[in-house]
Design an enzyme around this catalytic site. Sequence first.
Site, mmCIF file in Angstrom:
data_model
loop_
_atom_site.group_PDB
_atom_site.id
_atom_site.type_symbol
_atom_site.label_atom_id
_atom_site.label_comp_id
_atom_site.label_asym_id
_atom_site.label_seq_id
_atom_site.Cartn_x
_atom_site.Cartn_y
_atom_site.Cartn_z
ATOM 1 N N ASP A 293 27.712 34.269 45.741
ATOM 2 C CA ASP A 293 28.382 32.919 45.443
ATOM 3 C C ASP A 293 29.909 33.488 46.386
ATOM 4 O OD1 ASP A 293 28.571 35.017 43.351
ATOM 5 O OD2 ASP A 293 30.249 34.354 42.410
ATOM 6 N N TYR B 280 35.292 40.501 33.611
ATOM 7 C CA TYR B 280 36.428 41.296 34.015
ATOM 8 C C TYR B 280 37.933 41.394 33.666
ATOM 9 C CZ TYR B 280 33.018 41.314 37.240
ATOM 10 O OH TYR B 280 31.907 41.569 38.264
ATOM 11 N N LYS C 63 27.979 40.720 31.813
ATOM 12 C CA LYS C 63 27.950 41.530 33.728
ATOM 13 C C LYS C 63 28.916 41.881 33.426
ATOM 14 C CE LYS C 63 28.879 40.725 38.564
ATOM 15 N NZ LYS C 63 28.427 39.966 39.550
#
Length: 265
Positions: free
Chosen positions: A25, A145, A175
């Site tokens: 992506d 994140y 993730k």
Amino acid sequence: MIGKLVRLERIINRETGRTIIVPMDHGVSSGPIEGIVDIKKAVEDVAEGGADAVVLHKGMVKAGHRGRGRDIGLIVHLSASTDWAPTRNDKTLVCTVEEAIKLGADGVSIHINIGADLEREMLRDFGIVSKACEEWGMPLLAMVYGRGKDMNQYDPKVVAHCARLGAELGADIVKVPYTGSPETFAPVVEGCPVPVVIAGGPKMKTEREVLEMVYGALQAGAKGLSIGRNVFQAKNRVQMVKALYKLVHENASVEEALSLLEGGK
């Protein structure tokens, strides 16, 4: 929901319970970088190597569709920002679950940066997407994140928070960055009740570094990986995926995987 289970089995190997996901992506954030200029060839190579799924933005689904060869799971990415933005860590939704269904997706993914200026909006979007995924039986991969000011995104406490947040808000797979060792990553996995996969981060200097990172994460209980640049920019990405397959699905050692990689050059 049987629909979600069926789709998850197109992303996660039903025999091993693990997965090799290759995100592609990056064209939205960074443009046509090395390795994904020809998206169809990139998908072809990682599929040949044995990857379980790729992540694409909606406009690349048609461009990357091969119509032949080994099948591979499709995850449509819903979030975006560019490297040119003054606040590049603030992601916005550019696609919907319904659009992804029409594109034939087996799953969707979103990107959340906790601590960023627009964290509130990203969390709101997470909730909206999660609700739609439950309604449609669509698996959700959350890329989470810690990227606020003065945050260390690899700090085990930060990473554990990211993983738990993903599970708390309804992700089926989370993730997060690898913390650097099995000992520090194990608590991340323990605190997250859904499968955890690791990100690859910036391009590494050697293939051994990538394999050792993945091996360490697996030892800590991770269910696989979601690695982009370190796969699609590899010198021989077919063999790179095959080496990762040895680690993830065949429980091979780093040396066994590396010998396979070196033998294919």
